[in-house]
Design an enzyme around this catalytic site. Sequence first.
Site, PDB file in Angstrom:
ATOM      1  N   ARG A   1      23.135  14.778  37.892  1.00 38.66           N
ATOM      2  CA  ARG A   1      22.447  15.577  38.928  1.00 38.66           C
ATOM      3  C   ARG A   1      22.669  17.037  38.591  1.00 38.66           C
ATOM      4  O   ARG A   1      23.812  17.499  38.552  1.00 38.66           O
ATOM      5  CB  ARG A   1      22.981  15.265  40.322  1.00 38.66           C
TER       6      ARG A   1
ATOM      7  N   HIS B   1      12.946  13.756  41.726  1.00 39.64           N
ATOM      8  CA  HIS B   1      14.044  12.902  42.231  1.00 39.64           C
ATOM      9  C   HIS B   1      13.549  11.450  42.086  1.00 39.64           C
ATOM     10  O   HIS B   1      13.301  10.761  43.071  1.00 39.64           O
ATOM     11  CB  HIS B   1      14.345  13.255  43.684  1.00 39.64           C
TER      12      HIS B   1
ATOM     13  N   GLN C   1      15.096   8.396  43.965  1.00 41.00           N
ATOM     14  CA  GLN C   1      14.802   8.380  45.399  1.00 41.00           C
ATOM     15  C   GLN C   1      13.399   7.817  45.651  1.00 41.00           C
ATOM     16  O   GLN C   1      13.181   7.036  46.580  1.00 41.00           O
ATOM     17  CB  GLN C   1      14.907   9.804  45.971  1.00 41.00           C
TER      18      GLN C   1
ATOM     19  N   ASP D   1      10.798  15.989  54.138  1.00 42.15           N
ATOM     20  CA  ASP D   1      12.087  16.291  53.503  1.00 42.15           C
ATOM     21  C   ASP D   1      12.534  17.668  53.992  1.00 42.15           C
ATOM     22  O   ASP D   1      11.730  18.409  54.573  1.00 42.15           O
ATOM     23  CB  ASP D   1      11.927  16.260  51.966  1.00 42.15           C
TER      24      ASP D   1
ATOM     25  N   CYS E   1      14.362  11.249  52.826  1.00 43.70           N
ATOM     26  CA  CYS E   1      15.395  10.845  51.858  1.00 43.70           C
ATOM     27  C   CYS E   1      16.803  11.235  52.322  1.00 43.70           C
ATOM     28  O   CYS E   1      17.774  10.754  51.755  1.00 43.70           O
ATOM     29  CB  CYS E   1      15.078  11.388  50.479  1.00 43.70           C
TER      30      CYS E   1
ATOM     31  N   ARG F   1      18.480   2.607  48.136  1.00 41.35           N
ATOM     32  CA  ARG F   1      18.888   3.338  46.936  1.00 41.35           C
ATOM     33  C   ARG F   1      19.771   2.431  46.072  1.00 41.35           C
ATOM     34  O   ARG F   1      19.599   2.343  44.857  1.00 41.35           O
ATOM     35  CB  ARG F   1      19.680   4.612  47.316  1.00 41.35           C
TER      36      ARG F   1
HETATM   37  N1   CP Z   1      18.646  11.659  49.124  1.00 36.19           N
HETATM   38  C1   CP Z   1      19.687  12.059  48.373  1.00 36.19           C
HETATM   39  O1   CP Z   1      19.573  12.214  47.156  1.00 36.19           O
HETATM   40  O2   CP Z   1      20.856  12.222  49.059  1.00 36.19           O
HETATM   41  P1   CP Z   1      22.161  12.930  48.490  1.00 36.19           P
HETATM   42  O3   CP Z   1      21.795  14.376  48.205  1.00 36.19           O
HETATM   43  O4   CP Z   1      23.167  12.810  49.589  1.00 36.19           O
HETATM   44  O5   CP Z   1      22.579  12.252  47.242  1.00 36.19           O
END
Ligand code: CP
Length: 301
Positions: free
Chosen positions: A103, A130, A133, A219, A259, A287
């Site tokens: 990430r 992403h 997700q 989001d 998300c 997820r």
């Molecule tokens: N939706 C998501 O990626 O959550 P986090 O940022 O908590 O990993």
Amino acid sequence: MKRDFLTLSDLTEADYRVLFDRAHALKASRKRKEVVTSLAGRHLVLVFEKASTRTHLSFEAAMYQLGGTVTTLSSASSQIARGETIEDTARVISGYADCVMFRTFGDERLNAFAKASAVPVINGLSEGGHPVQILADLFTVEERLGSVKGKTIAFLGDCASNMGRSFVEATRFFGFELRLGCPEGYRPAAALLAEAGGRVHVTADPAEAVRGADVVVTDVWTSMGQEAESARRMKELHGYQLDEALLAKAKPGAIVLHCLPAHRGEEISAGVLDGPQSAVWDEAENRMHVQKALLEKLILG
Ligand code: CP
């Protein structure tokens, strides 16, 4: 030859069918409390340069539940914060792990990491997208509504965000119509929209985006790294809150996705997030199930 999952374009429509079927099976096994050990003896490394709750926990749970092991590394607690290059970090991890989730911020950094890695790399969120997700989101749509194909999905708010971009990309593989409801300045790049062909409709009118939709998604308005722009974003996106009045314009029985983390009273009302049409808690759980199938695919082939 290792296979990365950096964008949705790294797998095919056929791959996604197999992946979702496997994720459904793995979820059913988990609900029956069956033990699956398909990744016994395999090791996953998670590298975070940004905060996370769901991505961190769901990848760890996925790997451990499949019999594998995990190490989680934050850039702040590693030599990355002291200037070790991302390429050197990737080469070192390749000696220990069978797969890496990364990430990070820019996609150049993600791509440089993947290029230097000898093992598969999964994008755990970057500025460009992403994708893990989106897989959980579309899996949740399939689970709740029977299929993704032929459905209309409305995405509201910052449609130029990583989630907005990945939704646009997903239209090429999953056969749904996407409506983006956003003001000028929050639209995905024209080139990305052009790649999606005629599957994406962009409007500044949130009611037009939501009308008759099967799924309504939103989001956060200020993503990680954009905190300095928060006041301006709040003002410009003010009219795009997903509240009860707006949701009433969608199809009866439409589901709501977010998300998470969510900001009740900003991009979504508390009544919608916590209401009967919300599928966000299943979405978060999914997820893990989808990532199990993805880890098996990338590690076992
Ligand atoms: N939706 C998501 O990626 O959550 P986090 O940022 O908590 O990993």
